[in-house]
Write a protein that holds these residues in place. Structure first.
Motif, PDB file in Angstrom:
ATOM      1  N   UNK A 126      37.542  46.843  41.037  1.00 15.98           N
ATOM      2  CA  UNK A 126      38.118  45.806  41.873  1.00 15.98           C
ATOM      3  C   UNK A 126      37.870  44.430  41.287  1.00 15.98           C
ATOM      4  N   UNK A 127      38.411  43.424  41.940  1.00 12.02           N
ATOM      5  CA  UNK A 127      38.436  42.079  41.366  1.00 12.02           C
ATOM      6  C   UNK A 127      37.073  41.409  41.259  1.00 12.02           C
ATOM      7  N   UNK A 128      36.064  41.932  41.953  1.00 14.94           N
ATOM      8  CA  UNK A 128      34.763  41.267  41.932  1.00 14.94           C
ATOM      9  C   UNK A 128      34.121  41.281  40.546  1.00 14.94           C
ATOM     10  N   UNK A 129      34.055  42.440  39.919  1.00 15.83           N
ATOM     11  CA  UNK A 129      33.339  42.531  38.637  1.00 15.83           C
ATOM     12  C   UNK A 129      33.906  43.628  37.750  1.00 15.83           C
ATOM     13  N   UNK A 130      35.214  43.780  37.747  1.00 12.98           N
ATOM     14  CA  UNK A 130      35.829  44.848  36.969  1.00 12.98           C
ATOM     15  C   UNK A 130      35.566  44.710  35.477  1.00 12.98           C
ATOM     16  N   UNK A 157      40.754  50.349  41.732  1.00 14.86           N
ATOM     17  CA  UNK A 157      41.231  48.972  41.671  1.00 14.86           C
ATOM     18  C   UNK A 157      40.939  48.165  42.915  1.00 14.86           C
ATOM     19  N   UNK A 158      40.547  48.839  44.009  1.00 14.31           N
ATOM     20  CA  UNK A 158      40.199  48.135  45.245  1.00 14.31           C
ATOM     21  C   UNK A 158      38.711  48.272  45.583  1.00 14.31           C
ATOM     22  N   UNK A 188      43.929  43.173  36.547  1.00 16.25           N
ATOM     23  CA  UNK A 188      44.863  44.200  36.111  1.00 16.25           C
ATOM     24  C   UNK A 188      44.267  45.570  35.797  1.00 16.25           C
ATOM     25  N   UNK A 189      43.011  45.636  35.400  1.00 17.74           N
ATOM     26  CA  UNK A 189      42.505  46.873  34.821  1.00 17.74           C
ATOM     27  C   UNK A 189      42.518  48.029  35.806  1.00 17.74           C
ATOM     28  N   UNK A 190      42.371  47.757  37.091  1.00 16.31           N
ATOM     29  CA  UNK A 190      42.396  48.835  38.072  1.00 16.31           C
ATOM     30  C   UNK A 190      43.702  49.596  38.083  1.00 16.31           C
TER      31      UNK A 190
END
Length: 420
Positions: free
Chosen positions: A186-190, A242-243, A388-390
């Motif tokens: 997810x967007x925090x620390x992907x 991703x979430x 994006x990576x998720x």
């Protein structure tokens, strides 16, 4: 960092002011919060430290504002853009400010003994254009945490290869474990979870000379394996990677819902508080890989801005910040690794139970791989990875396409950074 993330990835929300009183010089410090509640906020650490320094230097006041890791990099960026830079900022990245000519070099501030106390690996990571502007402040490495109780119930042992990890995850799922392997993309620390997997697959964000290699064949193979062998087989839990954020994954581990996940030292306290019996092993490697997987290392930074011209006072205060006692106090308070050789040796020699728990992480630090924080493009690249990576491991995802797009964006960002 930078919106990249901290050594800990903590996301507590807190702000405030430090000590008060009259003085000839006021140093303004903006710092990140490593606490997980108001009770252990970094504001309390800095207020104690500032009070101790001011007692010895009555002509200097240290005014501290602490912000969540969600906010601190943006706060400093906005302050600099408004022409109101702090004297010091303890944040996630420094290279953009160094390239803009905003920062003092470390050698212009620190005494020789203090500057020499940083391990060469960390000091070099703080360099932009062959000069050190980023001063290491806190560090961590990553290992694979596993729930001993869940492993025992499933009759499995900690994995040493990817195939082992997949087999363990399958066994954990069969025993009803909610998250056999927690994969927080997810967007925090992907960018952190991504880097550890890239390293374990023999790749990474850059090559040996610092060129981005995000779409290398090794990296594509890694994310294809994750998509097909873990996510696609339902082994990463009910929340799409991703979430799933790191903080959520850590909390689930502390609640006994996770079989395995990559974690840093702060997870130790979190799990112990909930009574979870856990073990930790190095991140498994791809089967047949001839070299062991290097751990991912994270370093957060102290940066000193030139705008206010307090070089003498800033340097003296930093010498105090980086004394062995203060470095150890901070490391022990937040379960992080010391960034000086003297404090690291003291922790290694210590008989304290907490220090012994950190030794496996400390032993990995000298050989760990760090983010390419010296690249002024890294802030933008890291933000793109987090966004994006998720999608690369989603059921309709295309690992090759996502990594190719990230590589193109990284190359463009690097080009703009070099020309701008």
């Amino acid at each position: 960092m930078i919106a990249v993330m901290s050594a800990t990835g903590m996301t507590a929300v807190l702000g405030g002011c430090g000590t008060t009183g009259s003085s000839d010089v006021t140093l303004r410090l903006v710092a990140a919060d490593y606490g997980d509640s108001a009770a252990n906020s970094s504001q309390k650490y800095w207020d104690r430290l500032a009070k101790g320094y001011e007692a010895q230097h009555p002509d200097v006041k240290v005014d501290v504002s602490v912000y969540s890791w969600n906010d601190v990099d943006r706060k400093v960026k906005d302050m600099v853009a408004a022409g109101d830079a702090p004297d010091l900022a303890q944040i996630g990245a420094y290279a953009d400010y160094a390239a803009a000519g905003d920062l003092y070099e470390a050698g212009d501030l620190l005494s020789i003994p203090v500057q020499a106390d940083f391990p060469s690996q960390l000091a070099e990571a703080g360099q932009w254009n062959h000069a050190q502007y980023g001063i290491p402040f806190a560090a961590s490495t990553r290992v694979l945490f596993y729930n001993k109780t869940l492993f025992s119930e499933a009759g499995i042992t900690p994995p040493t290869t990817w195939d082992d990890l997949a087999a363990d995850a399958k066994a954990l799922k069969a025993h009803g474990v909610t998250y056999p392997y927690a994969l927080p993309l997810g967007s925090e620390e992907a960018q952190a979870e991504t880097m550890q997997w890239l390293l374990s697959g023999g790749g990474g964000y850059t090559d040996d000379i610092g060129t981005y290699t995000i779409d290398s064949s090794q990296n594509v193979d890694t994310f294809t394996w994750l998509k097909d062998e873990l996510v696609g087989k339902g082994l990463t839990g009910p929340t799409a990677p991703g979430r799933l954020n790191r903080a959520t994954a850590f909390a689930a581990f502390a609640d006994g819902q996770v079989g395995m996940l990559n974690g840093h030292p702060t997870l130790i306290k979190q799990a112990e508080k909930k009574g979870v019996k856990f073990g930790a092993v190095p991140m498994p490697s791809r089967a047949g890989q001839t070299t062991s997987t290097p751990s991912m290392g994270v370093t957060d930074w102290m940066a000193a801005f030139k705008q206010n011209g307090h070089a003498e006072q800033v340097g003296d205060f930093l010498d105090y910040v980086y004394s062995e006692k203060n470095v150890l106090d901070f490391s022990r308070e937040y379960g992080l690794l010391p960034v000086t050789t003297s404090a690291s040796q003291a922790m290694t020699d210590s008989s304290r139970a907490q220090d012994k728990q950190l030794r496996p992480f400390l032993e990995q630090l000298p050989t760990s791989e760090l983010y390419p924080a010296g690249k002024t493009s890294w802030a933008a690249v890291s933000a793109d990875v987090k966004k994006q990576i998720g999608t690369a491991v989603a059921s309709t995802g295309d690992p090759t396409g996502v990594l190719t797009r990230l590589q193109s964006e990284a190359t463009a960002a690097d080009s703009r950074a070099k020309t701008g």
